[in-house]
Write an enzyme that holds these catalytic residues in place. Structure first.
Site, PDB file in Angstrom:
ATOM      1  N   ASP A   1       0.823  -1.218   0.000  1.00 45.03           N
ATOM      2  CA  ASP A   1       0.000   0.000   0.000  1.00 45.03           C
ATOM      3  C   ASP A   1       0.856   1.267   0.000  1.00 45.03           C
ATOM      4  O   ASP A   1       0.674   2.156   0.850  1.00 45.03           O
ATOM      5  CB  ASP A   1      -0.905   0.031   1.241  1.00 45.03           C
ATOM      6  CG  ASP A   1      -1.675  -1.257   1.465  1.00 45.03           C
ATOM      7  OD1 ASP A   1      -2.116  -1.875   0.481  1.00 45.03           O
ATOM      8  OD2 ASP A   1      -1.829  -1.662   2.638  1.00 45.03           O
TER       9      ASP A   1
ATOM     10  N   GLU B   1     -11.569  -0.040  -2.753  1.00 44.22           N
ATOM     11  CA  GLU B   1     -10.672   0.508  -1.721  1.00 44.22           C
ATOM     12  C   GLU B   1      -9.514   1.214  -2.423  1.00 44.22           C
ATOM     13  O   GLU B   1      -9.520   1.370  -3.647  1.00 44.22           O
ATOM     14  CB  GLU B   1     -10.154  -0.607  -0.803  1.00 44.22           C
ATOM     15  CG  GLU B   1      -9.314  -1.649  -1.507  1.00 44.22           C
ATOM     16  CD  GLU B   1      -8.942  -2.851  -0.633  1.00 44.22           C
ATOM     17  OE1 GLU B   1      -9.377  -2.944   0.516  1.00 44.22           O
ATOM     18  OE2 GLU B   1      -8.204  -3.711  -1.146  1.00 44.22           O
TER      19      GLU B   1
HETATM   20  O1  FUB Z   1      -3.084  -3.546   3.672  1.00 43.61           O
HETATM   21  C1  FUB Z   1      -4.381  -3.835   4.161  1.00 43.61           C
HETATM   22  C2  FUB Z   1      -5.388  -3.529   3.119  1.00 43.61           C
HETATM   23  O2  FUB Z   1      -5.163  -4.299   1.959  1.00 43.61           O
HETATM   24  C3  FUB Z   1      -5.362  -2.115   2.613  1.00 43.61           C
HETATM   25  O3  FUB Z   1      -5.878  -1.187   3.511  1.00 43.61           O
HETATM   26  C4  FUB Z   1      -6.113  -2.290   1.358  1.00 43.61           C
HETATM   27  O4  FUB Z   1      -6.031  -1.209   0.474  1.00 43.61           O
HETATM   28  C5  FUB Z   1      -5.485  -3.550   0.803  1.00 43.61           C
HETATM   29  O5  FUB Z   1      -4.303  -3.285   0.104  1.00 43.61           O
END
Ligand code: FUB
Length: 370
Positions: free
Chosen positions: A64, A271
């Site tokens: 991320d 997301e």
């Molecule tokens: O790293 C945990 C979660 O996985 C992140 O918050 C999301 O965007 C995904 O990459």
């Protein structure tokens, strides 16, 4: 397919380089054996896919990546993946991260410095578990680290921590940002000096539990024919620690101005919000989650609506896909992750590659393997 449960989705062969790097560098006790290898029947080897970029660091797992240029240096604010042994489930409990490490480098391709622990979950008074994807900003002569973490009631909130240095260490505020919820904060500075936070994530990110900014622990994911859940934006206050006004939904529409439905899951928001600007246009990018694309939509102001344009990054090895986009010395770079080092979806490694625009401002899609 279950949320985050599929260890490895693609039948990509992990390169020998990755295995060597892992065994020599990643001291996590995890095996290099991957599901890909299990699922490849003898004599039916798929063609080898070479990654276009190598992991920026290989002695810890990172994911991320939110990249910014501060003081002429590139700083990357990633999640710090660790093998805690937490069993996998639909809520992503196995993404059980405990701290953040900030990375920096003077140029893309230059030596990467890992600055060590910048913030630990034990030093966040209100935190329960799971430090997920962070971001950072600079204002008021201060660096601000924004992070999602579940509170002691197991509800994701967004917190802020401050430091006099971009790499930290950061000191967390005593409470989460009032009115914040869900995951993946991305903080964008507009040309007039205003800051906006984009955030949200469905499934394990709990965005489906929030309607009109009110929490409903029984909130459900949308049905295929229903309008998809929308990401959120809030303007930040001058002190960078509060929302300056209500949280708003961001409309992402097709070329005919129609909102996507849940079954448009190769285009609808899941997301990994990110905002950047190019030639005066606002580019809102995000992950489609269960279909694994990084896509983008453009608009004329920070609140949208944003019109869907296409794919930025095709699915990478692993389940999650998460990006940031930063301009460095006149070139645009895409920061992303995959699971080259581990073959496991919750043990990722950050990477970078150059991004190119077409003359009409559209982005040339990247495929992370050749
Ligand atoms: O790293 C945990 C979660 O996985 C992140 O918050 C999301 O965007 C995904 O990459």
């Amino acid at each position: 397919m279950n949320n985050y449960m599929k260890t490895v989705k693609f039948h990509l062969v992990v390169t020998a380089t990755a295995a060597v790097l892992l065994s020599s560098a990643c001291n996590t006790g995890q095996s290099t054996h991957t599901e890909q290898n299990d699922s490849t029947a003898a004599g039916m080897q798929p063609p080898k896919k070479e990654p276009i970029s190598q992991p920026l660091v290989s002695d810890i797992y990172t994911a991320d990546p939110s990249a910014h240029v501060f003081n002429d240096r590139i700083y990357i604010y990633p999640s710090h993946d660790t093998a805690t042994g937490t069993p996998e489930n639909d809520n992503g409990d196995h993404f059980n991260m405990m701290d953040y490490h900030i990375l920096s480098m003077d140029s893309v391709g230059g030596k990467v410095t890992d600055h060590g622990v910048a913030l630990h979950i034990k030093d966040i008074p209100w935190a329960g578990r799971q430090l997920w994807a962070p971001d950072a900003a600079f204002a008021n002569n201060t660096y601000y680290l924004y992070f999602p973490v579940k509170d002691k009631q197991d509800v994701f909130r967004i917190g802020v921590a401050t430091s006099s240095k971009p790499e930290g260490p950061f000191v967390a505020e005593k409470e989460p940002i009032k009115g914040s919820y869900s995951i993946d904060p991305a903080v964008f500075k507009d040309d007039d000096g205003s800051f906006y936070m984009y955030f949200g994530g469905i499934w394990g990110g709990q965005l489906q539990r929030w309607n009109n900014n009110r929490y409903d622990s029984a909130g459900k994911l949308r049905q295929p024919g229903e309008e998809a859940i929308l990401p959120r934006v809030a303007k930040l206050s001058k002190d960078m620690k509060h929302f300056d006004g209500p949280v708003k939904e961001i409309k992402i529409v097709d070329k005919d101005g129609r909102l996507f439905t849940e079954k448009d899951n190769d285009k609808r928001f899941f997301e990994a919000s990110w905002m950047h600007k190019h030639n005066g246009k606002y580019y809102f990018s995000y992950s489609t989650g269960d279909t694994h694309y990084i896509v983008y939509a453009t608009g004329d102001n920070p609140y949208g609506p944003f019109t869907y344009q296409g794919v930025i990054l095709n699915p990478v090895e692993g389940w999650t896909n998460h990006q940031s986009i930063a301009e460095v010395n006149g070139k645009t770079f895409l920061f992303y992750h995959d699971v080259q080092l581990s073959g496991k979806t919750h043990l990722r490694n950050v990477k970078v590659t150059e991004l190119h625009y077409n003359e009409d401002g559209t982005i040339q899609p990247v495929t992370a393997y050749k």
